[in-house]
Design an enzyme around this catalytic site. Sequence first.
Site, mmCIF file in Angstrom:
data_model
loop_
_atom_site.group_PDB
_atom_site.id
_atom_site.type_symbol
_atom_site.label_atom_id
_atom_site.label_comp_id
_atom_site.label_asym_id
_atom_site.label_seq_id
_atom_site.Cartn_x
_atom_site.Cartn_y
_atom_site.Cartn_z
ATOM 1 C CG ASN A 1 -1.675 1.224 1.458
ATOM 2 O OD1 ASN A 1 -1.780 2.062 0.550
ATOM 3 N ND2 ASN A 1 -2.234 1.387 2.648
ATOM 4 C CD1 TRP A 2 3.738 1.196 -2.740
ATOM 5 C CD2 TRP A 2 4.027 2.550 -4.507
ATOM 6 N NE1 TRP A 2 4.715 0.645 -3.545
ATOM 7 C CE2 TRP A 2 4.914 1.460 -4.626
ATOM 8 C CE3 TRP A 2 4.024 3.531 -5.512
ATOM 9 C CZ2 TRP A 2 5.797 1.319 -5.708
ATOM 10 C CZ3 TRP A 2 4.894 3.389 -6.590
ATOM 11 C CH2 TRP A 2 5.773 2.298 -6.684
ATOM 12 C CE LYS A 3 -0.037 3.279 4.779
ATOM 13 N NZ LYS A 3 0.079 3.381 6.226
ATOM 14 C CG HIS B 1 -5.682 1.834 5.337
ATOM 15 N ND1 HIS B 1 -5.279 2.798 6.218
ATOM 16 C CD2 HIS B 1 -4.641 0.978 5.195
ATOM 17 C CE1 HIS B 1 -4.031 2.538 6.593
ATOM 18 N NE2 HIS B 1 -3.621 1.438 5.983
ATOM 19 C CD GLU C 1 -3.242 -2.557 7.440
ATOM 20 O OE1 GLU C 1 -2.107 -2.732 7.008
ATOM 21 O OE2 GLU C 1 -3.947 -1.570 7.146
ATOM 22 N N GLY D 1 2.813 2.170 10.649
ATOM 23 C CA GLY D 1 3.801 3.230 10.485
ATOM 24 C C GLY D 1 4.551 3.597 11.750
ATOM 25 C CD GLU E 1 -2.840 5.531 6.785
ATOM 26 O OE1 GLU E 1 -2.813 5.599 5.543
ATOM 27 O OE2 GLU E 1 -1.907 5.073 7.461
ATOM 28 C CB SER F 1 5.354 -2.011 11.936
ATOM 29 O OG SER F 1 5.034 -0.640 12.191
ATOM 30 N N GLY G 1 2.926 -1.221 4.188
ATOM 31 C CA GLY G 1 2.971 0.187 3.809
ATOM 32 C C GLY G 1 4.390 0.606 3.455
ATOM 33 N N GLY G 2 5.071 1.217 4.420
ATOM 34 C CA GLY G 2 6.386 1.811 4.179
ATOM 35 C C GLY G 2 7.371 0.896 3.480
HETATM 36 P P1 PGA Z 1 3.081 0.201 7.508
HETATM 37 O O1 PGA Z 1 1.594 0.448 6.947
HETATM 38 O O2 PGA Z 1 3.561 -1.115 6.918
HETATM 39 O O3 PGA Z 1 3.879 1.386 7.014
HETATM 40 O O4 PGA Z 1 2.986 0.119 8.992
HETATM 41 C C1 PGA Z 1 0.700 -0.614 6.788
HETATM 42 C C2 PGA Z 1 -0.611 -0.111 6.227
HETATM 43 O O5 PGA Z 1 -1.071 0.979 6.603
HETATM 44 O O6 PGA Z 1 -1.236 -0.798 5.401
#
Ligand code: PGA
Length: 249
Positions: free
Chosen positions: A8-10, A93, A163, A169, A95, A208, A229-230
């Site tokens: 997930n590149w956000k 998600h 999640e 993050g 967010e 993470s 994500g990251g």
């Molecule tokens: P993260 O994000 O791996 O950077 O913790 C995961 C996500 O939000 O899907």
Amino acid sequence: MRPLIAGNWKMHGLAKSLAEIEKLASTLAATPAECDVLICPPASLLTRAAEAAGEHILIGGQDCHTEDGGPFTGDISAEMLKDAGASHVIVGHSERRQAHGETDAIVAAKAKAGWRGGLGVIICVGETEAERDAGKALDVVAGQIAGSVPQGALAALTAIAYEPVWAIGTGKTPTLEEIEAMHGHIRARLEAHMDSEGADMRILYGGSVKPGNAAEILKIAEVGGALVGGASLKATDFHSIIAAVTGKS
Ligand code: PGA
């Protein structure tokens, strides 16, 4: 079912980031993954990402509207994602739930919109730190499953991503025992909710996930992949996570 490693590149990624997809595509062409590999770039890159992805990487959207079109400035429909080259969409998600006020009912409607548009859907759930500290994590996630996963969800077209909000993050993760307990709980809720389709649905862990912890997390029995994500932004990191999937197909 074959595991799924989803990136997930956000809100990250410009045209130059496509080089990471090209790099991963050529690594996977040389050594095919033991899992499905999905990258969800920002909508601005979808078409070019789909072109760069080749046959070993799937491309997805990060959100979709519930309708197929209409006066919804700034939104994107599942049909548009599909048309741009996506095969999947992430819905619910944290967010989106937190910053855009998305309720379980909205998330369920978005999941249905994804299927209507011909996409596989990843439905995200997860508790906040306060909810975990209050001993409510299992109940909160059970409520999200009941409210956000529509009846009739097919395992082939649906994955659940667990999640924990406090792990996204932050570099913090639950213990392996906590992940195992939550994934077992989610499996039980899915089976109660929809029988055999619930038994087969992939349950991803997200929050993470890094090259250093992927192998131990992915070994857990009910972990059917990861939402990353990251660590999905760089091909080498993301490939280390993909390569950590062994013996699960
Ligand atoms: P993260 O994000 O791996 O950077 O913790 C995961 C996500 O939000 O899907």
